[in-house]
Scaffold this active site. Structure first.
Site, PDB file in Angstrom:
ATOM      1  N   CYS A   1       7.216  22.831  18.413  1.00  0.00           N
ATOM      2  CA  CYS A   1       7.723  23.490  17.197  1.00  0.00           C
ATOM      3  C   CYS A   1       8.799  24.509  17.569  1.00  0.00           C
ATOM      4  O   CYS A   1       9.784  24.678  16.850  1.00  0.00           O
ATOM      5  CB  CYS A   1       6.609  24.239  16.472  1.00  0.00           C
ATOM      6  SG  CYS A   1       5.377  23.221  15.668  1.00  0.00           S
TER       7      CYS A   1
ATOM      8  N   CYS B   1      13.844  28.226  38.933  1.00  0.00           N
ATOM      9  CA  CYS B   1      13.827  29.344  39.868  1.00  0.00           C
ATOM     10  C   CYS B   1      14.441  28.969  41.216  1.00  0.00           C
ATOM     11  O   CYS B   1      15.070  29.788  41.879  1.00  0.00           O
ATOM     12  CB  CYS B   1      12.398  29.814  40.093  1.00  0.00           C
ATOM     13  SG  CYS B   1      11.561  30.293  38.584  1.00  0.00           S
TER      14      CYS B   1
ATOM     15  N   CYS C   1       3.203  17.884  16.244  1.00  0.00           N
ATOM     16  CA  CYS C   1       2.034  18.365  15.500  1.00  0.00           C
ATOM     17  C   CYS C   1       2.223  18.282  13.986  1.00  0.00           C
ATOM     18  O   CYS C   1       1.366  18.724  13.231  1.00  0.00           O
ATOM     19  CB  CYS C   1       1.667  19.785  15.906  1.00  0.00           C
ATOM     20  SG  CYS C   1       2.823  21.042  15.338  1.00  0.00           S
TER      21      CYS C   1
HETATM   22 ZN   LIG Z   1       4.596  21.304  16.696  1.00  0.00          ZN
END
Ligand SMILES: [Zn+2]
Length: 281
Positions: free
Chosen positions: A173, A186, A246
């Protein structure tokens, strides 16, 4: 808990919010730590000292001399050893009463999925986007809490994606997966040693809170640290209703849930470069 454990964890048991019950939950917990490097080192050390009953370390690399500047699980004598084996030695020296499992591989696909299914909390301490997104998908699929940290140069970030909660955003998201995402590592860019300690230690704190069932997690909040100015910023964010992992047509909740293009490719963010200036609501 036996007398020995009551003594070992006495300073936790003294905490009103945690107490014997919280410590029992920590002892019964399984934490999966993805990456035994800069973030995974302090995270795993605190999980072990605090008594997390089972810790699985996952890392396909060996200890390199250049890791020692910040990866405090490892020692100069263990250069060349698998990082997970070195980590297992370090954790066993601090707390021989817990179980430490070492997976010397870069886990993906079904093996990763099967491992995440057994976790009570997952710590993303890795250094690349493809693993981060694979771990996120598995956490969404199995509704596990994911504690995600990143550190590069002098900048760090941490958040929690608590997929057991219906209202919690997932990693995708906030950082949609794209083909052309900028990988800032790094190994190329450098990283300030104690920054990894600060972020990794906070990941351990969030994981222990989740295991014990105490306090308020960082779900829905991203903390950004600039260690040069020593300033924290907190950015609130919500679930993306169109999230490909999701959201309403969730690849993360279906059996065949592996990758598919992000809904908003333009909104990608570099995981190791916490510049979210355009995303603050
Ligand atoms: Zn999500």
């Amino acid at each position: 808990m036996n007398d020995h454990q009551l003594l070992r964890y006495s300073r936790h048991i003294l905490l009103d919010d945690l107490g014997i019950e919280g410590q029992e939950r920590i002892l019964a917990g399984h934490a999966v730590v993805i990456g035994a490097g800069g973030l995974g080192s302090p995270a795993a050390l605190y999980l072990a000292s605090a008594g997390v009953g089972r810790i699985t370390l996952v890392d396909g690399d060996e200890v390199d001399f250049t890791n020692l500047q910040r990866q405090i699980l490892h020692t100069q004598a263990r250069v060349g050893m698998a990082k997970v084996a070195s980590g297992r030695v370090a954790l066993g020296e601090i707390n021989p009463d817990i179980e430490v499992l070492a997976r010397h591989e870069r886990l993906g696909g079904e093996a990763l999925d099967a491992l995440i299914a057994t976790a009570d909390v997952v710590l993303d301490c890795c250094d690349n986007f493809s693993t981060r997104h694979a771990v996120n998908r598995a956490c969404v699929h199995h509704r596990k809490a994911l504690v995600s940290g990143a550190a590069i140069r002098f900048d760090g970030q941490i958040s929690v994606y608590d997929m057991a909660r219906d209202d919690s955003p997932c990693y995708h998201c906030l950082f949609p997966e794209t083909e052309d995402v900028e990988e800032v590592r790094c190994a190329v860019m450098g990283v300030f040693a104690p920054l990894t300690g600060i972020i990794g230690t906070m990941q351990a704190a969030e994981a222990l809170k989740l295991l014990a069932g105490i306090g308020e997690s960082l779900a829905g909040r991203l903390l950004l640290l600039d260690t040069l100015e020593m300033e924290w910023r907190s950015v609130r964010f919500k679930k993306d209703p169109a999230c490909a992992v999701c959201g309403p047509t969730p690849v993360g909740q279906a059996p065949g849930y592996l990758p598919r293009p992000a809904a908003h490719p333009a909104e990608s963010g570099a995981v190791c470069r916490p510049d979210l200036s355009g995303r603050q609501g």
